[in-house]
Write an enzyme that holds these catalytic residues in place. Structure first.
Site, mmCIF file in Angstrom:
data_model
loop_
_atom_site.group_PDB
_atom_site.id
_atom_site.type_symbol
_atom_site.label_atom_id
_atom_site.label_comp_id
_atom_site.label_asym_id
_atom_site.label_seq_id
_atom_site.Cartn_x
_atom_site.Cartn_y
_atom_site.Cartn_z
ATOM 1 C CG PHE A 1 -30.875 40.838 -1.277
ATOM 2 C CD1 PHE A 1 -29.061 39.338 -0.882
ATOM 3 C CD2 PHE A 1 -30.770 41.147 -0.057
ATOM 4 C CE1 PHE A 1 -28.808 39.460 0.517
ATOM 5 C CE2 PHE A 1 -30.564 40.992 1.240
ATOM 6 C CZ PHE A 1 -29.130 39.852 1.557
ATOM 7 N N GLY A 2 -31.174 37.432 -3.612
ATOM 8 C CA GLY A 2 -30.686 36.348 -3.893
ATOM 9 C C GLY A 2 -31.083 35.873 -3.943
ATOM 10 C CG ASP B 1 -19.759 32.792 3.502
ATOM 11 O OD1 ASP B 1 -19.657 33.614 2.592
ATOM 12 O OD2 ASP B 1 -19.888 31.816 3.677
ATOM 13 C CB SER B 2 -25.883 34.072 4.486
ATOM 14 O OG SER B 2 -25.988 35.782 3.502
ATOM 15 C CE LYS C 1 -34.725 39.005 4.190
ATOM 16 N NZ LYS C 1 -33.534 39.526 2.554
ATOM 17 C CB ALA D 1 -26.102 47.423 -2.802
ATOM 18 N N GLY D 2 -27.171 45.441 -0.819
ATOM 19 C CA GLY D 2 -28.700 44.225 -0.513
ATOM 20 C C GLY D 2 -28.154 44.223 0.776
ATOM 21 C CE LYS D 3 -24.925 38.194 1.613
ATOM 22 N NZ LYS D 3 -23.855 37.376 1.974
#
Length: 212
Positions: free
Chosen positions: A169-170, A78-79, A192, A20-22
């Protein structure tokens, strides 16, 4: 943009993520260009096995799987976090280090555990260990007919401990980007978006895809 570069048109775009954050970040970044973002999760698309050994390979796997299943263009991100003192780890295994847990029958990830794992490995190397790190982001767009394009972004910084902030997140609560005194999880989302690895990759995507 070369004449044979595939190009997005305003309309529906599958975002190949169940995060959800991405999804929120990507939707905000693409909103000015008339893209209607639909998540793979909302469409009920399965998550393909990320068997690649690079960010590019995994992003393409996810983008092609979503584009084929939904029969519309799909964008995959993809990070990951690469830590200098850990020889670039966790890298492509950034999410795996969060170790899947099961809560009420649903799979999830424990990011605090993941951050603690990184910190523990750094602590084992002593107080003078380098805390330099960087986030990488690869954005892959795939079309149902097999066409594809890839964009790469990066932001450098250093790790801090304990975690600070609740906005990200993450690994965001332990990553301080170069030039800042706050973690990604403390920085206002709009700020950000302007400096993140994802923003860097999106700037390249938007320049080529939309002429922005």
């Amino acid at each position: 943009m070369t004449s044979d570069t595939p190009r997005l048109s305003a309309g529906k775009l599958v975002i190949a993520t169940h995060n959800a954050g991405k999804l929120k970040e990507i939707t905000a970044l693409l909103a000015p260009f008339g893209m209607e973002c639909l998540s793979a999760g909302a469409l009920g698309l399965p998550e393909p096995a990320e068997t690649g050994t690079t960010f590019i390979q995994n992003a393409l796997i996810k983008a092609h799987a979503a584009a084929g299943a939904a029969q519309m263009p799909a964008l995959a991100d993809d990070s990951g976090l690469s830590v200098a003192a850990l020889d670039g780890r966790p890298g492509v295994y950034t999410a795996d280090w969060a170790e899947r847990q099961w809560f009420e029958g649903k799979a999830g990830r424990d990011w605090y555990m993941a951050m603690g794992k990184v910190e523990g490995m750094l602590a084992e190397q002593g107080p003078d260990v380098s805390r330099d790190a960087f986030f990488s982001c690869v954005l892959a767009i795939a079309w149902p007919d097999g066409r594809q394009v890839v964009y790469e972004g990066r932001v450098d910084g250093a790790l801090t401990w304990p975690p600070h902030g609740t906005l990200g997140f993450g690994y965001d609560p332990v990553f301080v980007p170069t030039g800042s005194t706050q973690t990604f999880a403390q920085i206002d989302p709009a700020a950000k978006h302007a400096i993140s690895h994802r923003a860097d990759a999106f700037a390249k995507l938007c320049a080529e895809q939309f002429g922005a």
